[in-house]
Write a protein that holds these residues in place. Structure first.
Motif, PDB file in Angstrom:
ATOM      1  N   UNK A   1      -6.133  10.090  -0.612  1.00 24.51           N
ATOM      2  CA  UNK A   1      -5.839   9.607   0.732  1.00 24.51           C
ATOM      3  C   UNK A   1      -4.921  10.568   1.504  1.00 24.51           C
ATOM      4  N   UNK A   2      -5.228  11.841   1.407  1.00 26.91           N
ATOM      5  CA  UNK A   2      -4.468  12.836   2.164  1.00 26.91           C
ATOM      6  C   UNK A   2      -3.220  13.327   1.469  1.00 26.91           C
TER       7      UNK A   2
ATOM      8  N   UNK B   1       0.849  -1.186   0.000  1.00 25.83           N
ATOM      9  CA  UNK B   1       0.000   0.000   0.000  1.00 25.83           C
ATOM     10  C   UNK B   1       0.884   1.236   0.000  1.00 25.83           C
ATOM     11  N   UNK B   2       0.277   2.338  -0.337  1.00 24.83           N
ATOM     12  CA  UNK B   2       1.057   3.568  -0.255  1.00 24.83           C
ATOM     13  C   UNK B   2       0.677   4.355   0.983  1.00 24.83           C
ATOM     14  N   UNK B   3       1.511   5.306   1.283  1.00 24.47           N
ATOM     15  CA  UNK B   3       1.334   6.055   2.524  1.00 24.47           C
ATOM     16  C   UNK B   3       0.211   7.074   2.409  1.00 24.47           C
TER      17      UNK B   3
ATOM     18  N   UNK C   1      -2.466  -4.834   8.529  1.00 24.40           N
ATOM     19  CA  UNK C   1      -1.449  -5.137   7.514  1.00 24.40           C
ATOM     20  C   UNK C   1      -1.580  -4.214   6.299  1.00 24.40           C
ATOM     21  N   UNK C   2      -2.807  -3.741   6.068  1.00 26.29           N
ATOM     22  CA  UNK C   2      -3.025  -2.822   4.944  1.00 26.29           C
ATOM     23  C   UNK C   2      -2.556  -1.409   5.285  1.00 26.29           C
ATOM     24  N   UNK C   3      -2.140  -1.229   6.528  1.00 27.35           N
ATOM     25  CA  UNK C   3      -1.617   0.089   6.927  1.00 27.35           C
ATOM     26  C   UNK C   3      -2.701   1.068   7.349  1.00 27.35           C
TER      27      UNK C   3
END
Ligand SMILES: Nc1ncnc2c1ncn2[C@@H]1O[C@H](COP(=O)(O)OP(=O)(O)OP(=O)(O)O)[C@@H](O)[C@H]1O
Length: 693
Positions: free
Chosen positions: A600-601, A227-229, A271-273
């Motif tokens: 996502x921000x 995933x990305x941050x 786990x997906x952050x």
């Protein structure tokens, strides 16, 4: 395709496959169905063509896969078998219908997992059914291609220079064909509920079969949970106003723990952050867990997918699932539909991620891929079916999918799913034999835009007491995207594009154009300018589309030229920049397009070329979108907007995308207003539900 044909596909490989060398090598000749992909490779495919085809250099997809041998109850923390390829048939399908606890341990993905990284189905884009011209808009799945009975692909490229980059490699129209039978429920099936028109199409027209089998998705746990941050503005979500309307609204939750999900789901979330809920998740999760129907509208990139997947999976784990492996007719508990192949595949990957280690098995099917492949995925067990509409109706008509067990029906990009392009298909879906009535199923609709008339139509699908969640303004653009509108005449656009791209360096950029032809033309032009570019649109073969998206995702080609087929839903890491080379015809489409960045921000930038000759009708809604998102509005745009007479524009837009929120309030009265961080007061609206069905 007749009833028998797809079965023949399963047994007999097609010889017309265009699996390229690098793919062919990945597919073993093992016993478990691998023959499907062991097809001869035409020389046109082996020949990689002129050097300037570099922009769709093959990146190769994950080749590892699990054989999927599972004993009942085994979790899907599979042993990944690093053999190359092969379309193995998973064995040891887990037991179905466990009570709650068992489900967590079971074998959801004990089956062989299908699919690739991306996929699509797209009808006439925003322009509606009647404007489905070859060069005007994206192709509807299930609609005949222009250019002949078999929808033969015109050479995709007709641009300048040696533009063979995009030249059709099929000659016979093989891969570009989105067969009638392939994409829609056709009259060849046994069901009388299908329309005469469809039957007529199907009876008379047999196109070349689609033989593309998408690569399997990653089996490696790290890849599944990659995933990305979240970005610097993620916490700002808390201050967005949320409006919930309807009766007896379940209180919002503030943390994942409050959702009381089972341990496996919680592990997968971690786990997906995901550590913190987004506003749409705070409100939608408890509503869905309470079994309510929902229409939810939240800005692009704000986590709508998890907002419906998590509570659905939780309910399935709680209530038990029934699908059993190798039954010819599979009866999923959940059906998710989305308008494009790439998007539905992305949703599937999310479903697969969140159901990891559970008994719930997600399957994806979409047009442009071999029908037999879809059937094989289904017959290995199907609890959550992610599908594009045409392929869905096809598997239903072929009696591979039964609807009796459907408890959850999700329309992602719901306004798109209900407009003139897909609306008729969706209506057919809910009136299919066996489909539980709206009282018996849970129906969920999500989008970033919800034009008023579409909201009205949606009432047909939803229970009278459905809830409406609006995060921010319905139809508003994501405020994390810095929007710039430049006045550029059509003859200056190319020059301006190159200038803009040179200034952005290696930033990942999506360039939207209005027609498929232009997508090829501009992509080729950029390649000539030594800007590594690829393209995605409805005239490219599915394999090419997936390749293009793969090359863009991994950064091999940092520029992706796209039609509106890529406007909705696609969640690609690091897209910093969207350029509207051509503005779309509707403001909703604009909102979705620029929403490919600033997710996502994270922050992003969108630059739009406004050609006063052709884009004048968009001026007013554009001014509204810009000002609502606190963006600078160029004076010249304001001038155009206010000098343009727009019948029906009443401070919103011509398509009424900026409805106040829940259109029922036009008839009923108040809703509740809270911020994302707080549960809104439980004030039921004095609704006149009857006026809504
Ligand atoms: N609570 C969360 N914490 C961290 N990341 C999240 C959270 N929810 C979602 N995401 C991530 O945010 C990204 C955007 O989510 P998603 O694709 O669901 O957005 P969306 O609202 O459906 O957008 P669109 O309107 O464009 O379809 C995804 O990469 C997703 O994994």
């Amino acid at each position: 395709m007749g009833d028998e044909d797809w079965e023949a596909e399963i047994i007999t490989p097609h010889l017309s496959s265009y699996v390229p060398v690098f793919e062919k090598d990945r597919y073993s000749s093992g016993a478990n169905g691998d023959t499907f992909s062991r097809t001869p490779v035409p020389s046109s495919e082996i020949d990689d063509g002129p050097s300037r085809r570099d922009h769709f250099m093959r990146s190769g997809f994950a080749s590892g896969r699990s054989l999927g041998n599972r004993d009942a109850g085994e979790s899907n923390k599979r042993e990944s078998v690093p053999t190359m390829g092969g379309f193995g048939v998973g064995k040891g399908f887990g037991n179905r219908g466990f009570p709650t606890d068992k489900l967590e341990e079971g074998d959801s993905s004990g089956f062989w997992r299908e699919s690739n990284n991306f996929g699509e189905d797209t009808p006439a884009r925003s322009r509606g059914f009647s404007r489905r011209g070859d060069s005007e808009c994206e192709q509807d799945e299930g609609m005949p291609r222009t250019g002949g009975l078999f929808g033969s692909r015109r050479p995709a490229f007709s641009g300048p220079g040696n533009g063979d980059i995009f030249q059709s490699r099929s000659g016979s129209g093989r891969g570009g064909y989105k067969g009638l039978n392939e994409e829609v429920a056709t009259g060849s099936g046994k069901n009388s509920w299908k329309s005469g028109t469809e039957g007529a199409e199907s009876d008379d027209i047999q196109g070349p079969k689609v033989t593309y089998v998408p690569p399997a998705p990653p089996e490696d746990e790290d890849a599944i949970f990659a995933h990305y941050q979240t970005g610097i503005n993620f916490d700002k979500y808390d201050s967005i106003l949320v409006d919930v309307s309807g009766h007896d609204v379940p209180p919002a939750i503030l943390t994942f723990e409050e959702a009381n999900l089972c341990q496996t789901l919680n592990n997968n979330i971690a786990k997906a952050g995901y550590t913190k809920l987004t506003p749409v998740q705070k409100y939608s999760i408890p509503i869905i867990l309470a079994g309510r129907d929902l229409m939810a509208c939240a800005q692009t990139g704000s986590g709508k997918t998890a907002a419906f997947l998590l509570p659905i999976l939780a309910q399935m784990m709680r209530d038990g699932i029934t699908a059993s492996r190798f039954r010819e007719l599979q009866e999923p508990e959940c059906i998710i539909v989305a308008p494009t192949r790439e998007l539905i595949n992305q949703i599937y990957l999310e479903a697969r991620k969140f159901s990891f280690g559970t008994c719930v098995r997600a399957v994806v099917i979409y047009g442009g891929t071999q029908f037999g492949h879809s059937v094989r995925q289904i017959t290995q067990g199907c609890n959550v079916l992610c599908a594009t509409p045409g392929r869905l109706m096809d598997v239903i008509s072929k009696e591979k999918i039964g609807l009796r067990q459907v408890r959850h029906l999700v329309l992602d990009e719901a306004d798109r799913m209900l407009d003139m392009g897909f609306g008729p298909e969706m209506k057919k879906l809910i009136s299919c034999p066996g489909m539980p009535s709206k009282e018996q199923r849970q129906t969920l609709m999500f989008s970033a835009t919800f034009p008023e008339e579409i909201q009205r139509m949606a009432g047909e699908f939803l229970k009278l007491n459905y809830l409406f969640v609006a995060v921010g303004q319905v139809g508003g653009a994501c405020t994390d995207v810095q929007q710039t509108v430049l006045q550029v005449g059509q003859y200056s656009k190319r020059e301006k594009l190159v200038e803009t791209l040179r200034n952005t360096g290696d930033e990942r950029t999506m360039v939207f154009v209005e027609t498929k032809k232009k997508a090829d033309f501009i992509a080729t032009f950029l390649c000539q300018e030594k800007i590594s570019t690829t393209s995605i649109h409805g005239d490219r073969e599915q394999r090419e589309r997936e390749q293009a998206l793969g090359d863009f995702r991994c950064g091999k080609c940092p520029v992706l030229v796209a039609t509106s087929v890529a406007a909705r839903g696609l969640d690609i890491e690091n897209v910093q920049h969207v350029i509207n080379f051509d503005l779309p015809s509707t403001i909703a489409e604009y909102v979705h397009r620029i929403g490919r960045t600033g997710r996502c921000g994270n922050t992003g930038r969108a630059v739009s070329f406004f050609d006063p000759e052709s884009d004048r009708p968009l001026a007013q809604p554009l001014v509204k979108v810009l000002s609502d998102a606190q963006q600078d509005v160029p004076p010249w745009l304001e001038e155009i907007a206010f000098s343009t007479y727009m019948p029906g524009f009443s401070g919103s837009s011509r398509e009424n995308v900026f409805t106040s929120v829940d259109t029922r309030k036009n008839f009923r009265g108040k809703s509740t207003l809270g911020t994302a961080g707080f549960s809104s007061p439980q004030v039921p609206s004095p609704a006149d539900d009857e006026s809504w069905d």
